[in-house]
Motif scaffolding. Structure first.
Motif, PDB file in Angstrom:
ATOM      1  N   GLY A 132     -47.131  19.999 -50.085  1.00  0.00           N
ATOM      2  CA  GLY A 132     -48.818  20.510 -50.123  1.00  0.00           C
ATOM      3  C   GLY A 132     -48.995  21.873 -50.342  1.00  0.00           C
ATOM      4  O   GLY A 132     -49.782  22.465 -51.131  1.00  0.00           O
ATOM      5  N   THR A 133     -47.971  22.659 -49.736  1.00  0.00           N
ATOM      6  CA  THR A 133     -48.192  23.957 -49.812  1.00  0.00           C
ATOM      7  C   THR A 133     -47.653  24.520 -51.491  1.00  0.00           C
ATOM      8  O   THR A 133     -48.317  25.455 -51.867  1.00  0.00           O
ATOM      9  CB  THR A 133     -47.190  24.715 -48.764  1.00  0.00           C
ATOM     10  N   GLY A 134     -46.755  24.034 -51.708  1.00  0.00           N
ATOM     11  CA  GLY A 134     -46.082  24.215 -53.170  1.00  0.00           C
ATOM     12  C   GLY A 134     -47.436  23.949 -54.196  1.00  0.00           C
ATOM     13  O   GLY A 134     -47.257  24.772 -55.248  1.00  0.00           O
ATOM     14  N   LEU A 135     -47.963  22.521 -54.158  1.00  0.00           N
ATOM     15  CA  LEU A 135     -48.913  22.353 -54.951  1.00  0.00           C
ATOM     16  C   LEU A 135     -49.878  23.204 -54.716  1.00  0.00           C
ATOM     17  O   LEU A 135     -50.708  23.563 -55.851  1.00  0.00           O
ATOM     18  CB  LEU A 135     -49.052  20.788 -54.694  1.00  0.00           C
ATOM     19  N   GLY A 136     -50.350  23.557 -53.736  1.00  0.00           N
ATOM     20  CA  GLY A 136     -51.447  24.609 -53.349  1.00  0.00           C
ATOM     21  C   GLY A 136     -51.273  25.973 -54.296  1.00  0.00           C
ATOM     22  O   GLY A 136     -52.196  26.497 -54.664  1.00  0.00           O
ATOM     23  N   VAL A 137     -50.151  26.289 -54.157  1.00  0.00           N
ATOM     24  CA  VAL A 137     -49.861  27.566 -55.065  1.00  0.00           C
ATOM     25  C   VAL A 137     -49.813  27.516 -56.492  1.00  0.00           C
ATOM     26  O   VAL A 137     -50.467  28.415 -57.044  1.00  0.00           O
ATOM     27  CB  VAL A 137     -48.312  28.079 -54.428  1.00  0.00           C
ATOM     28  N   TYR A 138     -49.258  26.455 -56.919  1.00  0.00           N
ATOM     29  CA  TYR A 138     -49.346  25.873 -58.165  1.00  0.00           C
ATOM     30  C   TYR A 138     -50.786  25.895 -58.849  1.00  0.00           C
ATOM     31  O   TYR A 138     -50.908  26.436 -59.972  1.00  0.00           O
ATOM     32  CB  TYR A 138     -48.527  24.811 -58.498  1.00  0.00           C
ATOM     33  N   ILE A 153     -49.801  35.969 -51.281  1.00  0.00           N
ATOM     34  CA  ILE A 153     -49.892  35.497 -49.798  1.00  0.00           C
ATOM     35  C   ILE A 153     -49.881  34.174 -49.690  1.00  0.00           C
ATOM     36  O   ILE A 153     -49.108  33.705 -48.672  1.00  0.00           O
ATOM     37  CB  ILE A 153     -51.365  35.926 -49.444  1.00  0.00           C
ATOM     38  N   SER A 154     -50.427  33.258 -50.626  1.00  0.00           N
ATOM     39  CA  SER A 154     -50.452  31.924 -50.374  1.00  0.00           C
ATOM     40  C   SER A 154     -49.107  31.368 -50.685  1.00  0.00           C
ATOM     41  O   SER A 154     -48.713  30.399 -49.890  1.00  0.00           O
ATOM     42  CB  SER A 154     -51.042  31.282 -51.535  1.00  0.00           C
ATOM     43  N   VAL A 207     -46.400  32.475 -49.240  1.00  0.00           N
ATOM     44  CA  VAL A 207     -45.786  32.497 -47.873  1.00  0.00           C
ATOM     45  C   VAL A 207     -45.850  31.493 -47.181  1.00  0.00           C
ATOM     46  O   VAL A 207     -44.695  31.197 -46.339  1.00  0.00           O
ATOM     47  CB  VAL A 207     -46.813  33.605 -47.029  1.00  0.00           C
ATOM     48  N   MET A 208     -46.542  30.272 -47.585  1.00  0.00           N
ATOM     49  CA  MET A 208     -46.540  29.216 -46.844  1.00  0.00           C
ATOM     50  C   MET A 208     -45.443  28.417 -47.074  1.00  0.00           C
ATOM     51  O   MET A 208     -44.628  27.692 -46.248  1.00  0.00           O
ATOM     52  CB  MET A 208     -47.778  28.300 -47.377  1.00  0.00           C
ATOM     53  N   TYR A 209     -45.109  28.357 -48.486  1.00  0.00           N
ATOM     54  CA  TYR A 209     -43.755  27.592 -48.597  1.00  0.00           C
ATOM     55  C   TYR A 209     -42.449  28.299 -48.570  1.00  0.00           C
ATOM     56  O   TYR A 209     -41.439  27.736 -48.346  1.00  0.00           O
ATOM     57  CB  TYR A 209     -43.774  26.738 -49.786  1.00  0.00           C
ATOM     58  N   THR A 210     -42.556  29.725 -48.571  1.00  0.00           N
ATOM     59  CA  THR A 210     -41.174  30.259 -48.685  1.00  0.00           C
ATOM     60  C   THR A 210     -40.835  30.745 -47.099  1.00  0.00           C
ATOM     61  O   THR A 210     -39.847  30.785 -46.865  1.00  0.00           O
ATOM     62  CB  THR A 210     -41.380  31.730 -49.431  1.00  0.00           C
ATOM     63  N   VAL A 211     -41.961  30.906 -46.392  1.00  0.00           N
ATOM     64  CA  VAL A 211     -41.620  31.332 -44.769  1.00  0.00           C
ATOM     65  C   VAL A 211     -42.000  30.300 -43.923  1.00  0.00           C
ATOM     66  O   VAL A 211     -41.504  30.118 -42.940  1.00  0.00           O
ATOM     67  CB  VAL A 211     -42.223  32.562 -44.613  1.00  0.00           C
ATOM     68  N   VAL A 212     -43.186  29.738 -44.094  1.00  0.00           N
ATOM     69  CA  VAL A 212     -44.058  28.875 -42.909  1.00  0.00           C
ATOM     70  C   VAL A 212     -43.183  27.772 -43.025  1.00  0.00           C
ATOM     71  O   VAL A 212     -42.948  27.049 -41.648  1.00  0.00           O
ATOM     72  CB  VAL A 212     -45.526  28.776 -43.245  1.00  0.00           C
ATOM     73  N   THR A 213     -43.116  26.907 -44.041  1.00  0.00           N
ATOM     74  CA  THR A 213     -42.571  25.559 -44.001  1.00  0.00           C
ATOM     75  C   THR A 213     -41.122  25.450 -43.470  1.00  0.00           C
ATOM     76  O   THR A 213     -40.965  24.748 -42.521  1.00  0.00           O
ATOM     77  CB  THR A 213     -42.501  25.061 -45.390  1.00  0.00           C
ATOM     78  N   PRO A 214     -40.193  26.563 -43.917  1.00  0.00           N
ATOM     79  CA  PRO A 214     -38.766  26.479 -43.177  1.00  0.00           C
ATOM     80  C   PRO A 214     -38.952  26.564 -41.744  1.00  0.00           C
ATOM     81  O   PRO A 214     -38.302  26.290 -40.792  1.00  0.00           O
ATOM     82  CB  PRO A 214     -38.082  27.772 -43.996  1.00  0.00           C
ATOM     83  N   MET A 215     -39.855  27.631 -41.281  1.00  0.00           N
ATOM     84  CA  MET A 215     -39.986  27.893 -39.538  1.00  0.00           C
ATOM     85  C   MET A 215     -40.294  26.659 -39.030  1.00  0.00           C
ATOM     86  O   MET A 215     -40.192  26.609 -37.792  1.00  0.00           O
ATOM     87  CB  MET A 215     -41.041  29.101 -39.596  1.00  0.00           C
ATOM     88  N   LEU A 216     -41.484  25.931 -39.886  1.00  0.00           N
ATOM     89  CA  LEU A 216     -42.193  24.711 -39.042  1.00  0.00           C
ATOM     90  C   LEU A 216     -41.193  23.452 -38.887  1.00  0.00           C
ATOM     91  O   LEU A 216     -41.214  22.562 -38.105  1.00  0.00           O
ATOM     92  CB  LEU A 216     -43.483  24.433 -39.600  1.00  0.00           C
TER      93      LEU A 216
END
Length: 311
Positions: free
Chosen positions: A252-258, A272-273, A275-284
């Motif tokens: 979802g985050t990767g497709l959103g950025v693309y 900034i967007s 950040v969701m798949y590079t930092v937030v996803t691994p954290m969650l």
């Protein structure tokens, strides 16, 4: 400026998420906290799986590999950004940038293949329970992970070797907080047609393989669940919940950025967007697996209890 393509001469500038001096302290604290939570959370998952014999199964073997990959992925990008913020610098050398780009490609690719393998594991466990131990034996599981690493490492290496043929100007500005391949190709001084074609082909092949594998696995799982009783259905599908959440978050985050890249003209918004798949996803990911999975929750509880009882 004169183009350069030799390692020691080119210096890039990572523009980061914001050039506002007042935001730098906030960004440093935020990303340091997120990085520590990511490393600690994923490390606890790995330790819990290693320390509990009940979790020595294919599903948790792949989960531990996913946690290792997530730690490595965030370590590839976040520490360099923190160092630059702390030193009030934006510099990154040519070699550092290509190295960072290589490992980012590797760890993203491994994430994609691991999520696909984990879907296949759930398919084997639910649709072929009697043959599950034979299908997902330790040797088979190890080979799946090893082959994934070999494929992604070689593909990423080819991409980097192609990028070494490009020329970049001294002081090239990269509108991102790390050396993302797509951004590097945009700021190159020479023709990037071959690189873009290779990147597109790899993305399509890897993406189609992964999405097709996950959709096929879950279509078969749903078909099998329809034939089960309500109790068996709930128990079987509960093992898929965490994986589905992680897959949805990652894709979802990767497709959103693309999808936002072509319509968003601000490189800062794209960074900034991302950040969701590079930092937030691994954290969650550790929270998703620990909160939704009773086995992991109990393993973590026993691990922390033993650690607290140690003198």
């Amino acid at each position: 400026m004169e183009g350069e393509n030799h390692t020691g001469l080119s210096q890039f500038l990572l523009l980061g998420l914001s050039e506002d001096p007042e935001l730098q302290s906030f960004l440093f604290g935020l990303f340091l906290s997120m990085y520590l939570v990511t490393v600690l959370g994923n490390l606890l998952i790995i330790l819990a799986i290693c320390s509990d014999s009940h979790l020595h199964t294919p599903m948790y073997f792949f989960l531990s590999n996913l946690s290792i990959t997530d730690i490595c992925f965030t370590t590839t990008t976040v520490p360099k950004m923190l160092v630059n913020i702390h030193a009030h610098s934006k510099d990154i050398s040519y070699i550092e940038c290509l190295t960072q780009a290589y490992y980012c490609m590797v760890f993203v690719g491994i994430d994609v293949l691991l999520l696909t393998i984990m879907a296949y594991d759930r398919f084997a466990a639910i649709c072929h329970p009697l043959n599950y131990i034979v299908i997902m034996n330790p040797r088979h599981c190890g080979l799946l992970v090893l082959i994934s690493w070999l494929i992604i490492c070689w593909v990423s290496l080819i991409h980097i070797l192609l990028m070494k043929q490009l020329t970049f100007s001294k002081g090239t500005e990269i509108p991102h907080f790390f050396c993302e391949v797509a951004q590097l190709l945009k700021v190159a001084s020479s023709d990037t047609l071959v690189n873009n074609i290779f990147m597109f082909v790899v993305a399509v092949v890897l993406g189609m393989f992964s999405v097709t594998g996950i959709l096929f696995s879950y279509s078969q799982i749903v078909s099998s669940l329809m034939k089960m009783s309500s109790v068996s259905k709930y128990k079987a599908f509960s093992t898929c919940g965490s994986h589905l959440c992680v897959v949805s978050l990652f894709y979802g985050t990767g497709l959103g950025v693309y999808l936002s890249s072509p319509v968003t003209h601000s490189p800062q918004k794209i960074s900034i967007s991302s950040v969701m798949y590079t930092v937030v996803t691994p954290m969650l990911n550790p929270f998703i697996y620990s909160l939704r999975n009773k086995d992991v929750k109990w393993a973590l509880w026993r691990l922390l209890s033993r650690a607290a009882s140690c003198p």
